[in-house]
Design an enzyme around this catalytic site. Structure first.
Site, PDB file in Angstrom:
ATOM      1  CG  ASN A 190      30.122  19.665 -61.698  1.00  0.00           C
ATOM      2  OD1 ASN A 190      30.895  19.329 -60.806  1.00  0.00           O
ATOM      3  ND2 ASN A 190      28.992  20.308 -61.482  1.00  0.00           N
ATOM      4  CE  LYS A 233      24.813  17.626 -61.888  1.00  0.00           C
ATOM      5  NZ  LYS A 233      24.446  18.831 -61.189  1.00  0.00           N
ATOM      6  NE  ARG A 244      30.513  23.364 -59.214  1.00  0.00           N
ATOM      7  CZ  ARG A 244      29.951  22.672 -58.235  1.00  0.00           C
ATOM      8  NH1 ARG A 244      29.745  21.382 -58.372  1.00  0.00           N
ATOM      9  NH2 ARG A 244      29.594  23.266 -57.127  1.00  0.00           N
ATOM     10  NE  ARG A 251      10.664  18.167 -58.164  1.00  0.00           N
ATOM     11  CZ  ARG A 251      11.558  17.851 -59.078  1.00  0.00           C
ATOM     12  NH1 ARG A 251      11.291  18.020 -60.343  1.00  0.00           N
ATOM     13  NH2 ARG A 251      12.723  17.362 -58.733  1.00  0.00           N
ATOM     14  N   GLY A 288      14.465  28.079 -56.817  1.00  0.00           N
ATOM     15  CA  GLY A 288      14.249  29.489 -57.126  1.00  0.00           C
ATOM     16  C   GLY A 288      13.582  29.710 -58.476  1.00  0.00           C
ATOM     17  CG  ASN A 321      11.266  25.099 -61.547  1.00  0.00           C
ATOM     18  OD1 ASN A 321      10.769  25.385 -62.629  1.00  0.00           O
ATOM     19  ND2 ASN A 321      12.468  24.588 -61.421  1.00  0.00           N
ATOM     20  CD  GLU A 364      25.909  26.508 -61.218  1.00  0.00           C
ATOM     21  OE1 GLU A 364      26.682  26.469 -60.270  1.00  0.00           O
ATOM     22  OE2 GLU A 364      24.878  25.816 -61.294  1.00  0.00           O
TER      23      GLU A 364
HETATM   24  P1  ADP Z   1      21.298  20.902 -57.854  1.00  0.00           P
HETATM   25  O1  ADP Z   1      21.712  21.790 -56.725  1.00  0.00           O
HETATM   26  O2  ADP Z   1      21.510  19.462 -57.562  1.00  0.00           O
HETATM   27  O3  ADP Z   1      21.792  21.372 -59.208  1.00  0.00           O
HETATM   28  P2  ADP Z   1      18.709  21.877 -58.757  1.00  0.00           P
HETATM   29  O4  ADP Z   1      19.162  23.269 -58.992  1.00  0.00           O
HETATM   30  O5  ADP Z   1      18.287  21.065 -59.917  1.00  0.00           O
HETATM   31  O6  ADP Z   1      19.704  21.039 -57.877  1.00  0.00           O
HETATM   32  O7  ADP Z   1      17.452  21.984 -57.724  1.00  0.00           O
HETATM   33  C1  ADP Z   1      16.837  20.866 -57.201  1.00  0.00           C
HETATM   34  C2  ADP Z   1      15.659  21.318 -56.356  1.00  0.00           C
HETATM   35  O8  ADP Z   1      14.736  22.026 -57.200  1.00  0.00           O
HETATM   36  C3  ADP Z   1      14.891  20.171 -55.705  1.00  0.00           C
HETATM   37  O9  ADP Z   1      14.610  20.477 -54.361  1.00  0.00           O
HETATM   38  C4  ADP Z   1      13.607  20.155 -56.509  1.00  0.00           C
HETATM   39  O10 ADP Z   1      12.510  19.688 -55.766  1.00  0.00           O
HETATM   40  C5  ADP Z   1      13.425  21.612 -56.853  1.00  0.00           C
HETATM   41  N1  ADP Z   1      12.465  21.769 -57.950  1.00  0.00           N
HETATM   42  C6  ADP Z   1      12.596  21.388 -59.238  1.00  0.00           C
HETATM   43  N2  ADP Z   1      11.433  21.612 -59.917  1.00  0.00           N
HETATM   44  C7  ADP Z   1      10.553  22.141 -59.027  1.00  0.00           C
HETATM   45  C8  ADP Z   1       9.207  22.591 -59.078  1.00  0.00           C
HETATM   46  N3  ADP Z   1       8.509  22.525 -60.202  1.00  0.00           N
HETATM   47  N4  ADP Z   1       8.635  23.080 -57.955  1.00  0.00           N
HETATM   48  C9  ADP Z   1       9.326  23.148 -56.799  1.00  0.00           C
HETATM   49  N5  ADP Z   1      10.607  22.745 -56.678  1.00  0.00           N
HETATM   50  C10 ADP Z   1      11.226  22.250 -57.766  1.00  0.00           C
END
Ligand code: ADP
Length: 397
Positions: free
Chosen positions: A10, A17, A91, A285, A333, A335, A385
């Site tokens: 990617n 990545k 990707r 977070r 979504g 977490n 993905e």
């Molecule tokens: P990308 O789009 O870069 O692939 P990710 O899918 O990894 O990003 O999502 C990153 C987001 O997920 C960040 O806003 C991060 O704070 C949130 N996130 C990860 N772990 C948690 C958690 N335990 N609680 C709330 N948000 C989380």
């Protein structure tokens, strides 16, 4: 046994990545990230068989140097892995209207991706650099490209047309395309499995919430609407992107307040969204921590994020008519219980009721329904993905 290992790449404008994945089982043997390209501290981090490694790539290093390091240092340390690679899967962010499915890389496909570059000027050129560097590094290994836009090509014109002079669409392709297609495709298919239904009879609203975010309406397994547009700027509130906005804000900033177009571009892409609202962080977070500690700006960021998302989800009941499930995926979504709970509270008119225990259980990679028995289904499905890219690559070679 025939090997099914695929190197998934990617390539972004300043990062790459990578992962080596078994395209049938989904097992991941290697994963990593090379970043800070063209800067002093260009570096690479990886995990091979559970062991972490990190190295500097040298000042000014970029895609070619990173791939060189992956091939000649990381993979060279485990030749049996390199020998089993059967394909490389890339990707690709934008496939325009040309690509509705994954493709084997040929000169013609490279040209096609080049032609779509004007629609994704930061991404597509980087993907092409990655393809060329991979061709140089891996010689005859077949390469496959998987487009972020492909899954959304089933959208009807009613959903993708902007209400602007249609000459702009005909002459310049200005329409809505949507992104995160591989993720929406994957979780909608997993949802069908979880619901015990045929994909062709499954209607879901998929919410991919990462640093970027988008929602898709998937009817009978096909995308019929999605929240991102010509570019990933449209739609939801994201980490640093504004999402939907009155376009006249841009004229006001430029004509009345004297901002340059470059300033406005940076504001809307890099300084808005959760970061702009909270004036603190783009990270969910951090927003949740701020909210818990009584920081009003973080609370505002959280509320605007959830409200906008809920409105999109509600609007997608229009093309779906029947909704089998709402799906949450991506870092947020998968977490954030709080965001899922708030979004479903906004959707109470449809009958959604969160089950607190189930919502708490579906985190950190765990799939599961998060609504009470007997109420409409919302569920968490971790996205993958890389696996879609690997299995498409395997299917095409
Ligand atoms: P990308 O789009 O870069 O692939 P990710 O899918 O990894 O990003 O999502 C990153 C987001 O997920 C960040 O806003 C991060 O704070 C949130 N996130 C990860 N772990 C948690 C958690 N335990 N609680 C709330 N948000 C989380």
């Amino acid at each position: 046994m025939m090997s099914k290992l695929v190197l998934v790449l990617n390539c972004g404008s300043s990062s790459l990545k990578f992962a080596v994945i078994d395209a049938t089982s989904g097992d991941e043997y290697l994963s990593g990230l090379a970043e800070c390209f063209n800067l002093e501290d260009a570096r690479i981090k990886w995990k091979l068989d559970g062991n972490k490694g990190e190295a500097a790539l040298g000042a000014g290093a970029a895609h070619t140097e990173a791939l060189d390091y992956i091939v000649n240092t990381i993979l060279a340390s485990k030749p049996e892995l390199a020998e089993q690679l059967v394909a490389i899967g890339h990707r690709i962010v934008h496939g325009g209207e040309k690509y509705t499915k994954s493709m084997l890389v040929t000169d013609e496909v490279v040209k096609g991706i080049e032609e779509c570059s004007s629609l994704a000027p930061l991404h597509n050129p980087a993907h092409l650099i990655g393809i060329r560097a991979a061709q140089a590094a891996f010689g005859s290994l077949p390469q496959v490209v998987v487009f972020d836009t492909a899954f959304h090509q089933t959208m009807p014109k009613t959903a993708y047309a902007y209400a602007i002079p249609q000459k702009l669409y005909r002459d310049h392709g200005i329409r809505r395309y949507g992104m995160h297609g591989t993720s929406h495709l994957f979780v909608s298919q997993e949802a069908a499995k979880a619901l015990g239904k045929e994909v062709s009879d499954t209607n879901v609203i998929t919410c991919h919430l990462g640093n970027g975010g988008s929602v898709a309406a998937v009817r009978n397994g096909e995308c019929v609407d999605t929240s991102m547009g010509l570019t990933p700027l449209e739609g939801l509130v994201m980490g640093t992107r504004s999402g939907d906005l009155d376009p006249a804000v841009i004229f006001y900033l430029v004509d009345s307040l004297g901002y340059s177009l470059e300033d406005v571009h940076n504001i809307l892409h890099k300084e808005s969204g959760l970061l702009g609202l909270s004036e603190k962080t783009n990270d969910c977070r951090g927003i949740e921590e701020g909210h818990a500690a009584g920081d009003e700006a973080c609370t505002l960021a959280l509320e605007v994020f959830c409200y906008r998302l809920a409105k999109y989800v509600a609007s997608y009941t229009v093309p779906l008519k029947r909704v089998d499930a709402i799906i949450f995926t991506g870092g947020i979504g998968e977490n954030s219980m709080l965001i899922r709970e708030k979004v479903l509270e906004h959707l109470a008119i449809f009958g959604y009721e969160v089950d607190a225990d189930k919502n708490a259980a579906a985190r950190f990679g765990n799939e599961g329904v998060i609504t009470k028995d007997g109420t409409p289904v919302a569920m968490v499905i971790p996205t993958n993905e890389e696996f879609v890219i690997a299995s498409d690559a395997l299917a095409l070679i």
